[in-house]
Design a protein around this motif. Structure first.
Motif, PDB file in Angstrom:
ATOM      1  N   ASN A   1     -10.651 -31.249   4.932  1.00 45.64           N
ATOM      2  CA  ASN A   1     -10.872 -30.310   5.791  1.00 45.64           C
ATOM      3  C   ASN A   1      -9.369 -29.590   6.527  1.00 45.64           C
ATOM      4  OD1 ASN A   1     -11.387 -28.657   7.896  1.00 45.64           O
ATOM      5  ND2 ASN A   1     -13.344 -29.487   8.411  1.00 45.64           N
ATOM      6  N   ASN A   2      -8.833 -28.684   5.983  1.00 46.85           N
ATOM      7  CA  ASN A   2      -7.370 -28.468   6.043  1.00 46.85           C
ATOM      8  C   ASN A   2      -7.224 -27.202   6.949  1.00 46.85           C
ATOM      9  OD1 ASN A   2      -6.695 -30.875   4.725  1.00 46.85           O
ATOM     10  ND2 ASN A   2      -6.664 -29.544   2.780  1.00 46.85           N
ATOM     11  N   THR A   3      -8.278 -26.866   7.871  1.00 44.79           N
ATOM     12  CA  THR A   3      -8.249 -25.703   8.488  1.00 44.79           C
ATOM     13  C   THR A   3      -7.950 -26.211  10.012  1.00 44.79           C
ATOM     14  OG1 THR A   3      -9.969 -24.553   7.209  1.00 44.79           O
ATOM     15  CG2 THR A   3      -9.530 -23.816   9.479  1.00 44.79           C
ATOM     16  N   THR A   4      -6.730 -25.703  10.417  1.00 42.57           N
ATOM     17  CA  THR A   4      -6.304 -26.337  11.802  1.00 42.57           C
ATOM     18  C   THR A   4      -7.342 -26.043  12.766  1.00 42.57           C
ATOM     19  OG1 THR A   4      -4.304 -26.460  13.186  1.00 42.57           O
ATOM     20  CG2 THR A   4      -4.811 -24.310  12.137  1.00 42.57           C
ATOM     21  N   THR A   5      -7.770 -24.852  12.886  1.00 37.49           N
ATOM     22  CA  THR A   5      -8.829 -24.506  13.971  1.00 37.49           C
ATOM     23  C   THR A   5     -10.119 -25.281  13.867  1.00 37.49           C
ATOM     24  OG1 THR A   5      -9.718 -22.625  12.683  1.00 37.49           O
ATOM     25  CG2 THR A   5      -7.767 -22.220  14.269  1.00 37.49           C
ATOM     26  N   ASN A   6     -10.369 -26.249  12.889  1.00 36.98           N
ATOM     27  CA  ASN A   6     -11.321 -26.958  13.214  1.00 36.98           C
ATOM     28  C   ASN A   6     -11.106 -28.342  13.877  1.00 36.98           C
ATOM     29  OD1 ASN A   6     -12.887 -25.273  11.509  1.00 36.98           O
ATOM     30  ND2 ASN A   6     -12.416 -26.312   9.800  1.00 36.98           N
ATOM     31  N   TYR A   7     -10.012 -28.416  14.591  1.00 38.45           N
ATOM     32  CA  TYR A   7      -9.428 -29.550  15.118  1.00 38.45           C
ATOM     33  C   TYR A   7      -8.988 -29.153  16.549  1.00 38.45           C
ATOM     34  CZ  TYR A   7      -9.116 -31.556  10.702  1.00 38.45           C
ATOM     35  OH  TYR A   7      -9.503 -31.927   9.191  1.00 38.45           O
ATOM     36  N   HIS A   8      -9.339 -30.046  17.602  1.00 34.00           N
ATOM     37  CA  HIS A   8      -8.926 -29.880  18.959  1.00 34.00           C
ATOM     38  C   HIS A   8      -7.984 -30.965  19.443  1.00 34.00           C
ATOM     39  CE1 HIS A   8     -12.886 -27.514  20.130  1.00 34.00           C
ATOM     40  NE2 HIS A   8     -12.179 -26.972  19.138  1.00 34.00           N
ATOM     41  N   THR A   9      -6.836 -30.462  20.327  1.00 35.03           N
ATOM     42  CA  THR A   9      -6.074 -31.428  20.839  1.00 35.03           C
ATOM     43  C   THR A   9      -5.868 -31.184  22.274  1.00 35.03           C
ATOM     44  OG1 THR A   9      -4.035 -30.202  20.300  1.00 35.03           O
ATOM     45  CG2 THR A   9      -4.493 -31.581  18.779  1.00 35.03           C
ATOM     46  N   GLN A  10      -5.719 -32.222  22.987  1.00 33.39           N
ATOM     47  CA  GLN A  10      -5.113 -32.101  24.492  1.00 33.39           C
ATOM     48  C   GLN A  10      -3.976 -32.998  24.818  1.00 33.39           C
ATOM     49  OE1 GLN A  10      -7.980 -31.141  26.809  1.00 33.39           O
ATOM     50  NE2 GLN A  10      -6.454 -31.312  28.758  1.00 33.39           N
ATOM     51  N   PHE A  11      -3.226 -32.506  25.613  1.00 30.37           N
ATOM     52  CA  PHE A  11      -1.879 -33.205  25.685  1.00 30.37           C
ATOM     53  C   PHE A  11      -1.045 -33.451  26.910  1.00 30.37           C
ATOM     54  CE2 PHE A  11      -0.818 -28.990  24.593  1.00 30.37           C
ATOM     55  CZ  PHE A  11       0.357 -28.724  25.471  1.00 30.37           C
ATOM     56  N   LEU A  12      -0.321 -34.326  27.160  1.00 31.94           N
ATOM     57  CA  LEU A  12       0.430 -34.406  28.437  1.00 31.94           C
ATOM     58  C   LEU A  12       1.738 -34.731  27.852  1.00 31.94           C
ATOM     59  CD1 LEU A  12       0.808 -34.745  31.482  1.00 31.94           C
ATOM     60  CD2 LEU A  12       0.271 -37.270  31.073  1.00 31.94           C
ATOM     61  N   PHE A  13       2.623 -33.671  28.211  1.00 32.02           N
ATOM     62  CA  PHE A  13       4.002 -33.954  27.695  1.00 32.02           C
ATOM     63  C   PHE A  13       5.048 -34.176  28.771  1.00 32.02           C
ATOM     64  CE2 PHE A  13       7.944 -31.084  26.878  1.00 32.02           C
ATOM     65  CZ  PHE A  13       8.343 -31.606  25.770  1.00 32.02           C
ATOM     66  N   GLY A  14       6.188 -35.045  28.657  1.00 30.24           N
ATOM     67  CA  GLY A  14       7.055 -35.191  30.056  1.00 30.24           C
ATOM     68  C   GLY A  14       8.289 -35.143  29.273  1.00 30.24           C
ATOM     69  N   THR A  15       9.223 -34.329  29.843  1.00 29.08           N
ATOM     70  CA  THR A  15      10.712 -34.385  29.806  1.00 29.08           C
ATOM     71  C   THR A  15      11.556 -34.471  30.912  1.00 29.08           C
ATOM     72  OG1 THR A  15      12.379 -33.391  28.246  1.00 29.08           O
ATOM     73  CG2 THR A  15      10.734 -31.893  29.235  1.00 29.08           C
ATOM     74  N   GLY A  16      12.552 -34.987  31.153  1.00 25.12           N
ATOM     75  CA  GLY A  16      13.336 -35.141  32.358  1.00 25.12           C
ATOM     76  C   GLY A  16      12.296 -35.670  33.398  1.00 25.12           C
ATOM     77  N   THR A  17      12.399 -34.585  34.432  1.00 26.97           N
ATOM     78  CA  THR A  17      11.363 -35.175  35.491  1.00 26.97           C
ATOM     79  C   THR A  17      10.340 -34.116  35.649  1.00 26.97           C
ATOM     80  OG1 THR A  17      12.608 -33.463  37.022  1.00 26.97           O
ATOM     81  CG2 THR A  17      13.456 -35.971  37.051  1.00 26.97           C
ATOM     82  N   SER A  18       9.884 -33.006  34.438  1.00 27.09           N
ATOM     83  CA  SER A  18       9.054 -32.383  34.352  1.00 27.09           C
ATOM     84  C   SER A  18       7.821 -32.837  33.640  1.00 27.09           C
ATOM     85  CB  SER A  18       9.451 -30.973  33.753  1.00 27.09           C
ATOM     86  OG  SER A  18      10.455 -30.498  34.697  1.00 27.09           O
ATOM     87  N   ALA A  19       6.415 -32.252  33.847  1.00 26.80           N
ATOM     88  CA  ALA A  19       5.218 -32.608  33.134  1.00 26.80           C
ATOM     89  C   ALA A  19       4.492 -31.440  32.884  1.00 26.80           C
ATOM     90  CB  ALA A  19       4.498 -34.001  33.864  1.00 26.80           C
ATOM     91  N   THR A  20       4.017 -31.319  31.754  1.00 29.48           N
ATOM     92  CA  THR A  20       3.012 -30.240  31.339  1.00 29.48           C
ATOM     93  C   THR A  20       1.843 -30.759  30.654  1.00 29.48           C
ATOM     94  OG1 THR A  20       5.126 -28.817  31.078  1.00 29.48           O
ATOM     95  CG2 THR A  20       3.309 -28.127  30.080  1.00 29.48           C
ATOM     96  N   ALA A  21       0.677 -30.413  30.859  1.00 25.31           N
ATOM     97  CA  ALA A  21      -0.532 -30.622  30.201  1.00 25.31           C
ATOM     98  C   ALA A  21      -1.039 -29.200  29.612  1.00 25.31           C
ATOM     99  CB  ALA A  21      -1.554 -30.992  31.229  1.00 25.31           C
TER     100      ALA A  21
END
Length: 183
Positions: free
Chosen positions: A73-93
């Motif tokens: 199943n190589n269709t990227t829209t058939n998958y979901h992701t959730q993330f927390l990204f940290g760099t330096g003193t910043s974080a993004t979700a």
């Protein structure tokens, strides 16, 4: 596209390497750049899932986003992701409808290690899910924690895995992939 079947010799005692999560069953350092790397001959249910380590080498001038697909199943829209990204003193979700297992992209100057714990969780059906830890460094040390799931339909097993780049030949010479079975 590179296609690899896990050779029987990997299961021989002299080729076994214990990992804190299980037994090494696959390792490959690419000698040719590819866009997709298919790994077959797996049995996620029998193996209790997998720990996958990807150390990509991007030889292109473009940002590469690496993706994980299962069971053809190589269709990227058939998958979901959730993330927390940290760099330096910043974080993004954030979250996305995508098969991505890395954050904003890996450049040729960036070094990264992406570790996934992939499992098939039974309910009435089997759903592939993974937790992903990504460490990369360039000008900053960056850390991403990600959840990944195949969301469109269940599977009966994980017998094939595709690691893919969104850029042609983004899995360059020197890219390393290792897979440990959990049980």
């Amino acid at each position: 596209m590179a296609r690899t079947t896990i050779p029987a010799s990997v299961h021989e005692p002299e080729h076994r390497e214990l990992h804190k999560q299980g037994m090494l069953i696959y390792q490959n350092e690419l000698t040719t750049a590819v866009t997709d790397l298919d790994i077959t001959g797996l049995s996620g249910r029998a193996h209790g899932g997998y720990v996958i380590e990807l150390i990509p080498h991007n030889p292109t001038a473009s940002f590469c986003i690496y993706r994980l697909f299962v069971e053809g199943n190589n269709t990227t829209t058939n998958y979901h992701t959730q993330f927390l990204f940290g760099t330096g003193t910043s974080a993004t979700a954030g979250r996305a409808i995508a098969a991505d297992v890395c954050a904003a992209g890996i450049t040729s100057a960036c070094k990264a290690t992406i570790s996934l714990s992939l499992a098939v969780y039974p309910t009435n059906q089997y759903w592939p899910v993974a937790t992903v830890e990504e460490m990369r460094w360039n000008a900053n040390v960056e850390h991403v924690t990600r959840s990944w799931a195949k969301a469109d339909s269940p599977v009966s097993d994980i017998t094939t895995i595709r690691i893919s780049s969104n850029v042609a030949n983004g899995l360059g010479v020197g890219t390393q992939v290792r897979i440990w079975r959990k049980t």
